[in-house]
Enzyme design. Sequence first.
Site, PDB file in Angstrom:
ATOM      1  N   PHE A   1       3.167 -28.611 -37.428  1.00 50.06           N
ATOM      2  CA  PHE A   1       2.692 -26.843 -36.204  1.00 50.06           C
ATOM      3  C   PHE A   1       1.232 -27.517 -34.811  1.00 50.06           C
ATOM      4  O   PHE A   1       0.315 -28.122 -35.322  1.00 50.06           O
ATOM      5  CB  PHE A   1       1.217 -25.890 -37.503  1.00 50.06           C
ATOM      6  CG  PHE A   1       0.604 -24.898 -37.226  1.00 50.06           C
ATOM      7  CD1 PHE A   1       1.502 -24.196 -36.974  1.00 50.06           C
ATOM      8  CD2 PHE A   1      -0.606 -25.311 -36.844  1.00 50.06           C
ATOM      9  CE1 PHE A   1       0.497 -22.567 -36.212  1.00 50.06           C
ATOM     10  CE2 PHE A   1      -1.058 -23.349 -35.903  1.00 50.06           C
ATOM     11  CZ  PHE A   1      -0.249 -23.100 -35.598  1.00 50.06           C
TER      12      PHE A   1
ATOM     13  N   LYS B   1     -10.504 -27.280 -33.467  1.00 51.13           N
ATOM     14  CA  LYS B   1     -11.346 -26.479 -34.669  1.00 51.13           C
ATOM     15  C   LYS B   1     -12.672 -27.687 -34.979  1.00 51.13           C
ATOM     16  O   LYS B   1     -13.611 -26.876 -34.714  1.00 51.13           O
ATOM     17  CB  LYS B   1     -10.145 -27.399 -36.020  1.00 51.13           C
ATOM     18  CG  LYS B   1      -9.410 -26.637 -36.117  1.00 51.13           C
ATOM     19  CD  LYS B   1      -7.719 -26.299 -37.752  1.00 51.13           C
ATOM     20  CE  LYS B   1      -7.196 -25.527 -37.387  1.00 51.13           C
ATOM     21  NZ  LYS B   1      -6.115 -25.486 -37.018  1.00 51.13           N
TER      22      LYS B   1
ATOM     23  N   ASP C   1      -1.476 -34.896 -31.995  1.00 55.92           N
ATOM     24  CA  ASP C   1      -1.895 -33.464 -32.283  1.00 55.92           C
ATOM     25  C   ASP C   1      -3.171 -33.816 -32.934  1.00 55.92           C
ATOM     26  O   ASP C   1      -2.558 -33.544 -34.135  1.00 55.92           O
ATOM     27  CB  ASP C   1      -1.281 -32.201 -32.423  1.00 55.92           C
ATOM     28  CG  ASP C   1      -1.911 -31.071 -32.805  1.00 55.92           C
ATOM     29  OD1 ASP C   1      -3.209 -31.144 -33.018  1.00 55.92           O
ATOM     30  OD2 ASP C   1      -0.713 -29.742 -32.816  1.00 55.92           O
TER      31      ASP C   1
HETATM   32  C1  LIG Z   1      -5.077 -24.625 -36.320  1.00 54.90           C
HETATM   33  C2  LIG Z   1      -4.235 -26.337 -35.264  1.00 54.90           C
HETATM   34  C3  LIG Z   1      -3.437 -26.065 -33.800  1.00 54.90           C
HETATM   35  C4  LIG Z   1      -3.925 -24.765 -33.022  1.00 54.90           C
HETATM   36  O1  LIG Z   1      -4.876 -25.003 -33.015  1.00 54.90           O
HETATM   37  P1  LIG Z   1      -5.438 -23.171 -32.737  1.00 54.90           P
HETATM   38  O2  LIG Z   1      -7.368 -23.090 -32.296  1.00 54.90           O
HETATM   39  O3  LIG Z   1      -5.712 -21.833 -33.830  1.00 54.90           O
HETATM   40  O4  LIG Z   1      -4.916 -22.853 -31.067  1.00 54.90           O
HETATM   41  C5  LIG Z   1      -2.742 -26.829 -33.217  1.00 54.90           C
HETATM   42  N1  LIG Z   1      -2.863 -27.895 -33.843  1.00 54.90           N
HETATM   43  C6  LIG Z   1      -3.093 -28.215 -35.171  1.00 54.90           C
HETATM   44  C7  LIG Z   1      -2.509 -29.337 -36.241  1.00 54.90           C
HETATM   45  C8  LIG Z   1      -3.534 -27.209 -35.935  1.00 54.90           C
HETATM   46  O5  LIG Z   1      -4.146 -27.570 -37.533  1.00 54.90           O
END
Ligand SMILES: *Cc1c(COP(=O)(O)O)cnc(C)c1O
Length: 393
Positions: A134, A248, A219
């Site tokens: 994700f 986050k 990521d």
């Molecule tokens: C939550 C998340 C995102 C997206 O972040 P947003 O602030 O919602 O755009 C991208 N990568 C990972 C691994 C995430 O957990």
Amino acid sequence: MDFSPADAQPLMWITARPDLVFVEGRGSWLTDHRGKRYLDFVQGWAVNCLGHGHPAIVDALAAQAGKLINPSPAFYNEPSLKLARGLTEHSGFDRVFFASTGAEANEGAIKLARKWGKVHKGGAFEIITFTGSFHGRTLATMSASGKPGWDTLFAPQVPGFPKATLNDLASVEALIGPNTVAVMLEPVQGEGGVVPATTEFLQALRHLTTERGLLLIVDEVQTGMGRTGALFAHQHAGIEPDIMTLGKGIGGGVPLSALLAKEAVCCFEAGDQGGTYNGNPLMAAVGVAVLDTLTAPGFLAEVAALGDYLGVKLRELSDELGLNGERGQGLLRALLLADERGPAVVEAARNLAPEGLLLNAPRPHLLRFMPALNVTREEIDRMIGMLRPLLAK
Ligand SMILES: *Cc1c(COP(=O)(O)O)cnc(C)c1O
């Protein structure tokens, strides 16, 4: 209370939400419009790394709001310079671009890798990503994500994201071609169900990408900023990626994200990258407060210890009730159920009285736990005590 769930009609519908309105938060507890309290093991989706209403964040916001909110991204400001210095000093990266969301940071990482491919690799643009991953909800990051069903949602996709299998090096090797520029992954797949990449896989992937002249992008939007017990999850494997994204936890609850890169990868030219809110001092000041708190002596060691404690308690519960165990790293963990009761358990936990419990089930056969990094052992015990009868049924 002036507003209730009945007032939600003007909000654009995007998902079903429970009939409650949250009005206040303190530490690991939230209070709704009727005054009911909830023990929060979701924390805004692993966002409130210091819990609700932490004084370091409240004070940083108030002080910066009274000083300077936004001079425009065309000018330097103190908090963003301070945060960039802190992040580069505490990581193996040389430069930072700030944004507001995880998806935006990942979009920047994709652009940087494609630019690097154009400048240094004959126009190579493909970024190998992983099934179950994700990376966000923009068109490009949805295309990069390996979430089931997303390959046809909002078609046509942004091309150039072939999918390999996590912890299977041969599946990555098989996808490398003349157009490949990078491999991008989460050190622990969060939304995919708390699936860790193994240390062995991360090390082999670093070796392979170096050997083939490819960038390695991590990521760390969910795994970064102390969540796994190290400041960044890739540090557990002792590897040095070329690019990292954060989101986050970096803002402790406010919209802040970051794209970090090694000097050799930084090849944006004027006009390639930007954004109205990038590096705005109000959010950056919070980022500084968060980073200072996480890097204070002993803080991360305690996160690791709390993570171990949560892991032990979840394993005990699993053994006791005949569930399928637990997995994860630090304070990003999942309890594996014996069936697909996850969403029903989440709802029952929230409806507990007199106090509710907030959990999340990213997949129906598991529950995810992402409490504040300063959660207490008593709160962990309390959560287990609230959960036990729901799972014993
Ligand atoms: C939550 C998340 C995102 C997206 O972040 P947003 O602030 O919602 O755009 C991208 N990568 C990972 C691994 C995430 O957990």
